[in-house]
Design an enzyme around this catalytic site. Structure first.
Site, short mmCIF file in Angstrom:
data_model
loop_
_atom_site.label_atom_id
_atom_site.label_comp_id
_atom_site.label_asym_id
_atom_site.label_seq_id
_atom_site.Cartn_x
_atom_site.Cartn_y
_atom_site.Cartn_z
N PHE A 157 0.85 -1.19 0.00
CA PHE A 157 0.00 0.00 0.00
C PHE A 157 0.88 1.24 0.00
O PHE A 157 2.05 1.16 0.40
CB PHE A 157 -0.90 0.00 1.24
N GLN A 167 -7.34 15.28 3.09
CA GLN A 167 -6.69 14.46 2.08
C GLN A 167 -7.51 14.35 0.80
O GLN A 167 -8.69 14.04 0.84
CB GLN A 167 -6.49 13.04 2.63
N HIS A 190 -7.54 12.12 -2.35
CA HIS A 190 -6.99 10.83 -2.80
C HIS A 190 -6.78 10.87 -4.32
O HIS A 190 -7.63 11.37 -5.04
CB HIS A 190 -7.99 9.74 -2.41
N LEU A 235 -14.24 6.06 -5.20
CA LEU A 235 -12.85 5.69 -4.99
C LEU A 235 -12.48 4.40 -5.71
O LEU A 235 -13.23 3.43 -5.70
CB LEU A 235 -12.59 5.49 -3.50
N GLU A 271 -6.26 2.45 -3.38
CA GLU A 271 -4.82 2.35 -3.58
C GLU A 271 -4.40 0.89 -3.73
O GLU A 271 -3.31 0.60 -4.23
CB GLU A 271 -4.15 2.93 -2.33
N ARG A 331 -0.35 9.70 -0.71
CA ARG A 331 -1.44 10.28 -1.51
C ARG A 331 -1.26 11.76 -1.82
O ARG A 331 -1.59 12.21 -2.92
CB ARG A 331 -2.74 10.08 -0.76
N HIS A 356 -11.24 12.97 0.24
CA HIS A 356 -11.33 11.63 0.81
C HIS A 356 -11.37 11.58 2.33
O HIS A 356 -12.18 10.87 2.91
CB HIS A 356 -10.12 10.84 0.31
N ARG A 360 -2.56 11.29 5.83
CA ARG A 360 -2.74 9.91 6.32
C ARG A 360 -2.25 8.90 5.29
O ARG A 360 -2.47 9.08 4.10
CB ARG A 360 -4.22 9.66 6.61
C1 LIG Z 1 -14.23 4.82 -0.34
C2 LIG Z 1 -13.37 4.78 0.87
C3 LIG Z 1 -12.40 3.79 1.00
C4 LIG Z 1 -11.59 3.74 2.13
N1 LIG Z 1 -10.66 2.73 2.22
C5 LIG Z 1 -9.89 2.66 3.35
C6 LIG Z 1 -8.96 1.61 3.51
O1 LIG Z 1 -8.82 0.73 2.66
N2 LIG Z 1 -8.21 1.58 4.63
C7 LIG Z 1 -8.34 2.53 5.60
O2 LIG Z 1 -7.65 2.43 6.61
N3 LIG Z 1 -9.23 3.53 5.47
C8 LIG Z 1 -10.01 3.63 4.37
N4 LIG Z 1 -10.91 4.65 4.25
C9 LIG Z 1 -11.14 5.56 5.37
C10 LIG Z 1 -12.00 4.89 6.44
O3 LIG Z 1 -12.89 4.01 5.83
C11 LIG Z 1 -12.80 5.88 7.26
O4 LIG Z 1 -12.01 6.92 7.67
C12 LIG Z 1 -13.37 5.19 8.49
O5 LIG Z 1 -14.09 4.05 8.12
C13 LIG Z 1 -14.22 6.09 9.34
O6 LIG Z 1 -14.83 5.33 10.35
P1 LIG Z 1 -15.68 6.01 11.50
O7 LIG Z 1 -16.13 4.91 12.40
O8 LIG Z 1 -14.91 7.11 12.09
O9 LIG Z 1 -16.91 6.68 10.74
P2 LIG Z 1 -18.06 6.12 9.76
O10 LIG Z 1 -17.87 4.70 9.42
O11 LIG Z 1 -18.19 7.10 8.68
O12 LIG Z 1 -19.34 6.17 10.67
C14 LIG Z 1 -19.91 7.37 11.09
C15 LIG Z 1 -21.13 7.03 11.89
O13 LIG Z 1 -21.61 8.19 12.53
C16 LIG Z 1 -23.00 8.29 12.38
N5 LIG Z 1 -23.37 9.69 12.45
C17 LIG Z 1 -22.84 10.73 11.78
N6 LIG Z 1 -23.44 11.88 12.13
C18 LIG Z 1 -24.37 11.56 13.06
C19 LIG Z 1 -25.32 12.31 13.81
N7 LIG Z 1 -25.49 13.63 13.66
N8 LIG Z 1 -26.12 11.64 14.67
C20 LIG Z 1 -26.01 10.29 14.81
N9 LIG Z 1 -25.13 9.56 14.13
C21 LIG Z 1 -24.32 10.18 13.28
C22 LIG Z 1 -23.29 7.62 11.06
O14 LIG Z 1 -24.61 7.14 11.02
C23 LIG Z 1 -22.28 6.49 11.07
O15 LIG Z 1 -22.83 5.37 11.74
C24 LIG Z 1 -11.73 4.71 3.12
C25 LIG Z 1 -12.68 5.71 2.99
C26 LIG Z 1 -13.49 5.76 1.87
C27 LIG Z 1 -14.46 6.87 1.74
#
Ligand SMILES: Cc1cc2nc3c(=O)[nH]c(=O)nc-3n(C[C@H](O)[C@H](O)[C@H](O)COP(=O)(O)OP(=O)(O)OC[C@H]3O[C@@H](n4cnc5c(N)ncnc54)[C@H](O)[C@@H]3O)c2cc1C
Ligand code: SF4
Ligand code: SF4
Ligand code: FES
Lengths: 578, 232
Positions: A119, A239, A241, A251, A254, A285, A351, A393
């Site tokens: 990666f 970031q 991407h 997306l 990578e 990135r 991203h 990141r």
């Molecule tokens: C397409 C894509 C591919 C990626 N691939 C990778 C990868 O391969 N490896 C890696 O390390 N990272 C990757 N990332 C980054 C990573 O996936 C995210 O940064 C990470 O999953 C975020 O997790 P989280 O639990 O913080 O938030 P999220 O999974 O976004 O969850 C947010 C939660 O908060 C809730 N929420 C938001 N606002 C409110 C509100 N006002 N009231 C109640 N609930 C709320 C939502 O309902 C949701 O349940 C990728 C990101 C994207 C977009």
């Protein structure tokens, strides 16, 4: 209209990877917990993560957490706090094993161990060559993490409030006391009285026009905290991407390049060879995204346009179908192309928010740049800033971050709950929320959420994206001020109590506007280039002045910036070469 | 290009019955049906209500009937639809408003099959070993995003809302065939009951509807076989 009152020791806001892992830890500690999420947890954007989760398991070649640490710090352009990075890289290993034990179906090596792939920015022995560190489940690693954690939460009988939109944090005298939420299905307002609250609300990519982020990623948690006078850290670092599907931003992980894919400009050249001779297409990135635009500016875009190609054709059908099946499906569905034989038009896509709610490595929220802890309030995941990603990141490090610090949040909350009683609720804590809802329902002025939002997304993309100058940032400042005025005339056409997404989108836009303001103001102030923050008028990194984290607060509509030094333990800042 | 959308509307406060309304929008042929719906919502009628999030077919929010077939609105391009594009909510669950249906009964059935790995042995210091071959037995089922497109296209489910439905059965298959799991018998008991796998009449609607290309009917067939063999 009043509010229903609930009482839980711990409230987790967000059902993505960070929130669910925290909830799992809390349930194992027998703390009364509820998870509030505006989406069904399985709809969270963690499920979109494709490429993998980084951990130095050394299953396929020599590796160790110290190398992972080095790469993370160098990738961050030396802005990450190294004590936090050390914890993350060490605990990454046990976290991945725990995921496996919970049932996650990782791809396997011939011996049946967890398989690993290359990666961007992850290297062997301090930059010598790319290393296989990303543990993966095809190209749906995040989906598997989200499903596995949700499944285990069901097993542990975690209580969920699905489709509850959190609008406010109850905070008085530096002690957190709960949250106020809006039940989407019927428009009722609920007060959740709690000893501890975790914000795990994810990112804010919908601030930008071209993004890999879900519609729901509107930075709600960060904006709510900001309005409650909690600072946001390092917001100028967002970031972009390198490989989003042209014009759509979806997306293409990578992992495509980790498996051997390469970028080609309009002349068919593998241009990354020129910019990063050692690790080429697997450079971090921030660098690759800039290089794509350098090529475009030099007239080397495809057909003179603003995109280049991702070439997977030499990987062969077998690798593509087995290791990148979803990506192949996206390319077929959205572009009508076959990745086995066709070049894929790509363009950088917004991203990931490196910045967010400042937290320490126990996921406790910091109320100021001096490190004062806000009692009972925690943040983890993309909405938080520990800071382990600094100015940029590395791929696979967000999944590590959300889990390591999600679990740490759960454990510290459990400890706090055992030692502390419920702090009393202030009188009528729901009043401000009720007033806001009433205002949105009755406000007239003809402005449409979709129109204002699009204008915001365009100005952010054009003026606060890969390249920034004081001029573009001033343009963005002016635009945002204007858009905030237009928001005062926002008109919601759906007046109903039932599933009123029209009103929700207006609330989300309000959040994006505040976050955009602090992002642009912090970017304007930082007169250097570091990681994802690239100032064409200040193209050099300036460690003497800027080796520090920004802390932005909003008061009376104005951004106030303070700074905090970076924690440096093992690795002294050096010029970043790949 | 000009696109005509015929959308089923229902506001529980005002309407007795759902009805259709027609909207004309201007789209790129490569836009998603979701983009067209959001254009209606954003610019023409803010009351139009639907769920959405990821916009690229991985979160399972926007299952709906598009021209008579269950699809994710974010995975269907305008250029491959016949016009007018008729959009309705998924069938078989209570309509909350417009295209939003009540998903609670769906998740209830999912939970009923114990959709989580059960293994009470103390875990090893590192990973449990599993061969690629063992993993491939349940890999297809792990792709499920719980969108409900399958269950709400199943005639058996329409006729009998107690039927567990294909999505829950896919979840059961995922664990029954995982070499690391120890609760196969418990799960086979659940799916072997009268509202379980044997209710399925192999009509294949579910397989056709699945946006993740899961071979749903095949997975159900595998459960049936496993259940049968243990009785022999
Ligand atoms: C397409 C894509 C591919 C990626 N691939 C990778 C990868 O391969 N490896 C890696 O390390 N990272 C990757 N990332 C980054 C990573 O996936 C995210 O940064 C990470 O999953 C975020 O997790 P989280 O639990 O913080 O938030 P999220 O999974 O976004 O969850 C947010 C939660 O908060 C809730 N929420 C938001 N606002 C409110 C509100 N006002 N009231 C109640 N609930 C709320 C939502 O309902 C949701 O349940 C990728 C990101 C994207 C977009
Ligand atoms: S194959 Fe079975 S589950 Fe699928 S639609 Fe037919 S009856 Fe329903
Ligand atoms: S099996 Fe397919 S159609 Fe059914 S819920 Fe899962 S992803 Fe959706
Ligand atoms: S919006 Fe996520 S599947 Fe369509």
């Amino acid at each position: 209209m009043g509010a229903q009152i609930h009482k839980f020791e711990a409230i987790v806001v967000g059902g993505g990877g960070a929130g669910l892992y925290a909830a799992l830890a809390l349930s194992k500690e027998k703390v009364q917990t509820a998870v509030l999420s505006k989406l069904y947890p399985t709809r969270s954007h963690t499920g979109a993560a494709q490429g993998g989760i980084g951990a130095a398991l050394a299953n396929v070649e020599p590796d160790n957490p110290e190398w992972h640490m080095y790469d993370t710090v160098k990738g961050s352009d030396y802005l990450a706090d190294q004590d936090a990075v050390e914890i993350m890289c060490n605990e990454a290993v046990t976290t991945v094993y725990e995921l496996e034990h919970l049932g996650l179906p990782f791809n396997r090596t011939p011996e049946g161990k967890i398989d690993q792939r290359k990666f961007g920015g992850h290297t062997r022995d301090h930059g010598k060559a790319p290393v296989q560190r990303s543990c993966f489940s095809a190209d749906r690693t995040g989906h598997m993490i989200l499903q596995t954690l949700y499944q285990q939460c069901i097993k542990n009988e975690v209580k969920f409030f699905d489709e509850y939109h959190v609008m406010d944090l109850i905070l008085e005298s530096g002690i957190c006391r709960g949250v106020v939420a809006y039940q989407i299905s019927n428009g009722e307002v609920h007060v959740f009285h709690a000893k501890t609250v975790l914000f795990a609300t994810g990112g804010s990519g919908r601030m930008f026009k071209i993004t890999s982020n879900a519609h729901a990623l509107t930075g709600d948690g960060m904006a709510v905290a900001l309005r409650r006078k909690i600072p946001l850290e390092d917001m100028e670092f967002f970031q972009i991407h390198p490989t989003g599907i042209y014009k759509m931003g979806i997306l293409l992980s990578e992992a495509c390049r980790g498996e051997g894919g390469i970028l080609r400009n309009g002349k068919g050249e593998r241009f990354m060879e020129r910019y990063a001779p050692t690790i080429k297409d697997l450079a971090p990135r921030d660098i690759v995204s800039r290089c794509i635009y350098f090529e475009v500016r030099d007239g080397n875009g495809v057909n003179g346009k603003d995109y280049v190609h991702l070439d997977l054709t030499h990987l062969g059908a077998e690798v593509i179908e087995k290791k990148l099946p979803d990506i192949a499906d996206f390319v077929r569905t959205y572009m009508g192309l076959n990745p086995v034989t066709d070049l894929i038009p790509i363009q950088p896509t917004a991203h990931y928010a490196m910045g967010g709610i400042p937290s320490n490595f126990n996921s406790e929220v910091l109320g100021d740049e001096k490190g004062t802890i806000v009692k009972g309030f925690y943040a983890a995941g993309e909405c938080a800033c520990v800071s382990v990603h600094g100015a940029n990141r590395l791929g696979t490090n967000s999944l590590v971050d959300i889990l390591v610090f999600g679990r740490r949040a759960g454990l510290s909350m459990a400890k706090y709950c055992r030692a502390n009683d419920f702090a009393p609720l202030p009188k009528d804590p729901e009043n401000e929320v009720l007033a806001q809802i009433e205002w949105l329902r009755s406000n007239a002025g003809g402005e449409k959420t979709a129109v204002v939002r699009e204008a915001l997304q365009c100005t952010m993309m054009d003026n606060c994206g890969v390249f920034r100058t004081s001029e573009t940032l001033q343009k963005a400042q002016g635009d945002i001020a204007e858009l905030k005025k237009r928001f005062l005339k926002i008109q919601v056409s759906d007046k109903s109590q039932v599933f009123n997404t029209d009103m929700l989108e207006a609330m989300e836009l309000n959040n994006l506007l505040d976050l955009a303001q602090v992002t642009v103001d912090a970017a304007f102030a930082r007169t250097e280039s570091r990681g994802a923050h690239y100032r064409e008028d200040f193209p050099k990194r300036d460690d003497a002045q800027w080796m520090k984290h920004s802390f932005a607060t909003l008061s009376a509509g104005k951004t106030d910036l303070k700074y905090k030094p970076v924690v440096i333990t093992r690795f002294q800042p050096q010029e970043r070469k790949y | 290009m000009k696109v005509e959308l015929k959308i089923q509307r229902f506001d529980p406060v005002k309407d007795q019955e759902p009805h259709f309304e027609t909207y004309a929008v201007d789209c790129e042929p490569t836009d998603r049906v979701l983009d067209a719906l959001l254009q209606v919502k954003g610019l023409m009628d803010g009351t139009l209500t639907l769920r959405k999030s990821c916009a690229h077919g991985v979160c399972g929010s926007d299952g709906m009937r598009i021209n008579g077939r269950n699809r994710l609105a974010c995975k269907e391009l305008i250029q491959s639809q016949e016009q007018p594009i008729v959009v309705e909510p998924m069938k078989g669950f209570k309509i909350v408003k417009d295209l939003v249906v009540d998903m609670e009964p769906f998740f209830e059935k999912f939970r009923a099959v114990k959709p989580y790995l059960i293994n009470e042995d103390p875990p090893p210091a590192k990973e449990r070993l599993q061969s690629e071959k063992q993993r491939e037995k349940f890999e297809d089922a792990t792709k499920c995003i719980l969108c409900a497109c399958c269950t709400t296209s199943c005639p058996t489910f329409w006729a009998d809302s107690e039927f567990l439905g294909p999505a829950a059965l896919v979840a059961a298959q995922r664990f029954i065939f995982d070499s690391r799991d120890q609760a196969k018998e418990e799960r086979l008991d659940i799916v072997g009951e009268k509202e379980g796998a044997w209710k399925c009449r192999t009509i294949f609607n579910c397989t056709d509807a699945c946006p993740r290309d899961i071979e749903v009917t095949k997975a159900i067939g595998e459960i049936k076989k496993e259940e049968l063999f243990r009785k022999l």
